[in-house]
Design an enzyme around this catalytic site. Structure first.
Site, PDB file in Angstrom:
ATOM      1  N   CYS A   1      -8.405  -7.077   0.904  1.00  0.00           N
ATOM      2  CA  CYS A   1      -8.518  -5.681   1.290  1.00  0.00           C
ATOM      3  C   CYS A   1      -9.933  -5.139   1.114  1.00  0.00           C
ATOM      4  O   CYS A   1     -10.239  -4.055   1.570  1.00  0.00           O
ATOM      5  CB  CYS A   1      -7.532  -4.822   0.498  1.00  0.00           C
TER       6      CYS A   1
ATOM      7  N   THR B   1       0.828  -1.202   0.000  1.00  0.00           N
ATOM      8  CA  THR B   1       0.000   0.000   0.000  1.00  0.00           C
ATOM      9  C   THR B   1       0.863   1.251   0.000  1.00  0.00           C
ATOM     10  O   THR B   1       0.653   2.181  -0.782  1.00  0.00           O
ATOM     11  CB  THR B   1      -0.942  -0.005   1.224  1.00  0.00           C
TER      12      THR B   1
ATOM     13  N   THR C   1      12.421   5.622  10.944  1.00  0.00           N
ATOM     14  CA  THR C   1      13.454   4.643  11.281  1.00  0.00           C
ATOM     15  C   THR C   1      13.188   3.323  10.552  1.00  0.00           C
ATOM     16  O   THR C   1      12.073   2.823  10.572  1.00  0.00           O
ATOM     17  CB  THR C   1      13.461   4.419  12.804  1.00  0.00           C
TER      18      THR C   1
ATOM     19  N   SER D   1       5.885  -6.399  -1.848  1.00  0.00           N
ATOM     20  CA  SER D   1       5.493  -6.527  -0.454  1.00  0.00           C
ATOM     21  C   SER D   1       5.944  -7.878   0.089  1.00  0.00           C
ATOM     22  O   SER D   1       5.644  -8.918  -0.484  1.00  0.00           O
ATOM     23  CB  SER D   1       3.969  -6.400  -0.349  1.00  0.00           C
TER      24      SER D   1
ATOM     25  N   GLN E   1       1.606  -9.136  -6.567  1.00  0.00           N
ATOM     26  CA  GLN E   1       1.168 -10.522  -6.733  1.00  0.00           C
ATOM     27  C   GLN E   1       2.110 -11.310  -7.642  1.00  0.00           C
ATOM     28  O   GLN E   1       2.147 -12.529  -7.600  1.00  0.00           O
ATOM     29  CB  GLN E   1      -0.246 -10.584  -7.345  1.00  0.00           C
TER      30      GLN E   1
END
Lengths: 401, 380
Positions: B322, B70, B236, B198, B178
């Site tokens: 989602c 995202t 960070t 991701s 994906q």
């Protein structure tokens, strides 16, 4: 797609070297071997005037990446072997063409080293070119300025089809010109000077002056990273890390501020010369460029140079800063060089350095400092690191990845 | 447990969890701190960056660590649109994007940008000619998903990239979340400027990801703060997440050569699914990822199917995780021109490389029982 079975490597300037030629070629062969050591199944051999790398099923791309960085290589091309048979040559040429992206025009350059082959050069060009044309779409022949020039070389035992030539970096094979001790700061210039020195065939070791605890671990790591990036061109680099704090404190308390920088540089040269002598190194190298900063005026260089009899190689001496930055970006040291950490030169930097220091005056003040004692001490406490062109990561963390 | 919801998230490899724990316990220094502990953490991040770059055949400086898909999609889309707004405010995407892409564009529309949403064909794909037709002089960004998260349809990214060679000023973003490790994509050859990844979709930890940003390209950052990640992503760094992500990517890429096996498993599954009365397959027949199968049971509520399977220890999902809590028709299936009845009853089964034929057969057996019962209830 792994269609190529070997890579032909050509040398440049080596051809001029007369009787020394085979020495240069052997050095180059060894350097290539070292560089591609991590890629399995490769076989390297020296044929007359060339080095042939047999890929034995390995993908050519990682090898190509390595070769681009090896000094002494003029150019190299991907090639594959087919039988001395017209059909095989036609198919081979077509495969080579299809492997390339965005091709609009091509030409065939046939060469017949094996004269008994029934077709002559013109016929070969025509037959192979015609086959490629009928089996492709939207591609035409351009004999003057083609996107792809496919070489078909007929030899007695086989025919070699090559295309996709790459430029090598030129220069001389590293190791053929002796060794230089490079004064490596954390800045932009000195790694570039190191690169250019390697290009002329010299091996390098590096010396760096740091001032713990005023300069921190990161500044030191930055210099290690810079030396590390030079190993891509020179295989291994020994880095001498000299603790310089005591020398600087001594100078700071004994020398008038406007001469401190000059004396500091002279101390650096003295220490470097001592390390060079111990290591059998015949020259020093720096990233100095005429007029760039106060220590790099002719007066300064003259005064600083007085303390050593070793030749000082200054590859950047006539370059502009922008030219140096261009090279730094090209060789991948720029990003590291601009990391903002204090180094030994900025920590004690007096505000009023002379741009025209004189030898006599400097010598007069240096009488009052204990040169030998401080040089001895700094050299004795120098830390030596061997950096090599392989993954640099210790076992403590390797299994994390 | 039979876990077949790998498009939503994957189970982290054991080695990845171990690496995460080791880094979180032993290398907890702030990577920006000047002391040795900070340097060690920074060293690990650098090493992770180098390794990820090597695995993808790109440069280390082109890897920007993020918190996941995202954030990557938002950073690429909003960052590129803002960085280029002086040249134009027209953007192009498709109607079958992930919500994180759709919502980013929706927000940009409110900020005065104009967005063209390209339609898709029955198989859920855009055509290269359509993309080219949508291009205007003021177009600055094109964003397309590589592998659709609901159906597995593969978009013709390489062909689009080839076409874009003629429009060097348009940025090209590809949501590769994906696709990674399942459907190969060469970022350089496809002329991609930004690509989103991701970790938890390739057996890494949640909360970590990265964005590929081609060298030399300017982006406006999403957050203000420190100068981490070339000033593109203040905050960070998640050292443990990043190191374990590098490990997960290496392990996942090692499994890439098992595609054929996965495609075979998928093919058998679809053949047997087709034999069950009441099921229609929504995923396309070819140009599709090996790990996703989407089908509908018109007339049956998909939540009920998911629940019944769940009670047997089999985990599948409805549409994209989602948006699965909304009981509206799937936006993606509707865009493919499927009827509401079919778009509302989509079920997604997604494999990992570890999925076995036995597990898939178990699912089929359960479906053969559940579906007739369900449809019986609907009829009466």
């Amino acid at each position: 797609m792994m269609i190529y079975d070997h890579i032909l490597v050509r040398f440049g300037e080596l051809a001029l070297k007369g009787k020394n030629r085979s020495v240069f070629e052997k050095h180059l062969l060894e350097n290539i071997k070292m560089s591609v050591k991590s890629i399995p199944n490769l076989k390297l051999k020296r044929t007359y005037g060339r080095i042939v790398i047999e890929l034995n099923g390995q993908n050519h791309e990682p090898v190509v990446e390595k070769l681009k960085h090896i000094f002494g290589i003029h150019s190299f091309s991907l090639a594959f072997k087919v039988e001395n048979d017209l059909q095989a040559m036609q198919k081979g040429a077509l495969t080579v063409l299809q492997d390339r992206a965005n091709v609009r025009t091509f030409k065939i350059t046939a060469k017949r080293a094996y004269k008994p082959f029934p077709l002559d050069t013109m016929q070969l060009n025509r037959e192979i070119g015609g086959y490629v044309l009928t089996n492709t779409e939207g591609i035409t022949v351009d004999v003057h300025n083609p996107d792809v020039n496919i070489h078909v070389e007929v030899r007695e035992t086989a025919t070699y089809i090559t295309s996709a030539s790459y430029d090598g970096p030129g220069g001389l094979p590293v190791g053929t010109s002796g060794k230089v001790l490079l004064l490596l700061s954390g800045g932009i210039d000195s790694p570039v000077a190191g690169y250019l020195t390697l290009k002329r065939g010299a091996k390098i070791e590096a010396v760096h002056f740091h001032s713990p605890p005023y300069t921190n671990e990161r500044a030191k790591q930055k210099v290690i990273d810079l030396a590390q990036s030079l190993t891509k061109y020179g295989n291994s680099v020994v880095l001498h890390l000299v603790p310089f704090t005591e020398v600087q404190k001594h100078i700071h308390s004994e020398i008038p501020s406007n001469l401190q920088m000059t004396v500091m540089r002279r101390m650096m040269l003295r220490i470097s010369e001592r390390i060079a002598n111990e290591r059998g190194i015949l020259a020093l190298g720096t990233g100095e460029s005429l007029g760039q900063v106060a220590s790099q005026t002719l007066h300064s260089m003259n005064t600083i140079n007085e303390v050593t009899n070793l030749p000082i190689i200054r590859p950047l001496v006539t370059m502009d800063k922008l030219e140096v930055i261009d090279i730094a970006q090209k060789i991948g040291t720029f990003e590291t060089s601009i990391l903002p950490f204090e180094d030994c030169c900025t920590i004690f930097l007096p505000p009023d350095s002379k741009t025209r220091p004189k030898r006599e005056q400097t010598n007069k003040y240096e009488q009052y400092i204990e040169i030998d004692k401080y040089v001895d001490d700094a050299v004795a406490r120098t830390e030596k690191l061997l950096l090599t062109n392989t993954k640099r990561i210790n076992n403590e963390v390797e299994d994390l990845f | 447990m039979i876990y077949l919801d790998n498009s939503a998230t994957t189970k982290p490899y054991k080695e990845v969890v171990d690496a995460y724990t080791a880094v979180a316990s032993n290398f907890f220094g702030n990577p920006s701190s000047l002391h040795t502990l900070g340097m060690k953490a920074e060293g690990l991040i650098t090493e992770s960056r180098n390794r990820i770059a090597e695995l993808l055949d790109v440069k280390p400086v082109e890897i920007i660590f993020t918190s996941g898909g995202t954030e990557g999609n938002n950073l690429a889309i909003k960052g590129a649109a803002k960085a280029k707004q002086k040249r134009g405010k027209h953007l192009i995407t498709t109607v079958v994007e992930h919500p994180s892409v759709m919502e980013a564009f929706a927000q940009l529309e409110q900020d005065g940008y104009e967005v063209t949403y390209l339609p898709v064909d029955q198989e859920g794909r855009v055509e290269v000619a359509q993309v080219e037709a949508a291009i205007r002089p003021d177009t600055t960004l094109l964003s397309i998903i590589h592998v659709n998260n609901e159906t597995g349809a593969i978009q013709p990214i390489e062909k689009i990239g080839e076409m874009l060679e003629r429009y060097p000023r348009i940025y090209f973003h590809v949501d590769h979340v994906q696709g990674i490790s399942k459907v190969p994509l060469n970022l350089r050859k496809a002329r991609i400027d930004f690509s989103t990844f991701s970790a938890h979709k390739f057996h890494g930890m949640k909360g970590t990801g990265f964005l590929f940003v081609r060298e030399g390209i300017k982006l406006a950052p999403l957050f203000e703060g420190g100068s981490q990640e070339n000033g593109l992503r203040a905050g960070t760094e998640n050292t443990a997440g990043i190191v374990s992500m590098a490990k997960a990517l290496r392990m996942a890429k090692n499994q890439e050569n098992e595609h054929e096996q996965l495609y075979k498993l998928r093919e058998t599954f679809i053949r047997k699914l087709n034999a069950i009365d009441g099921i229609v397959i929504n995923s396309p027949a070819d140009q599709v990822a090996p790990h996703i199968v989407n089908f509908s049971i018109p007339g049956a509520k998909p939540e009920v199917v998911v629940q019944s399977l769940s009670s047997k220890g089999i985990y599948v999902s409805t549409k994209s995780a989602c948006s699965s809590k909304l009981s509206a028709p799937s936006r993606v299936l509707s865009a493919m021109g499927l009827s509401d009845e079919r778009a509302i009853s989509g079920i997604r089964v997604s494999f990992s490389f570890d999925t076995t034929a036995a597990e898939v057969n178990q699912l089929l057996t359960e479906l053969e029982v559940i579906i007739p019962e369900l449809l019986e209830v609907v009829k009466s």
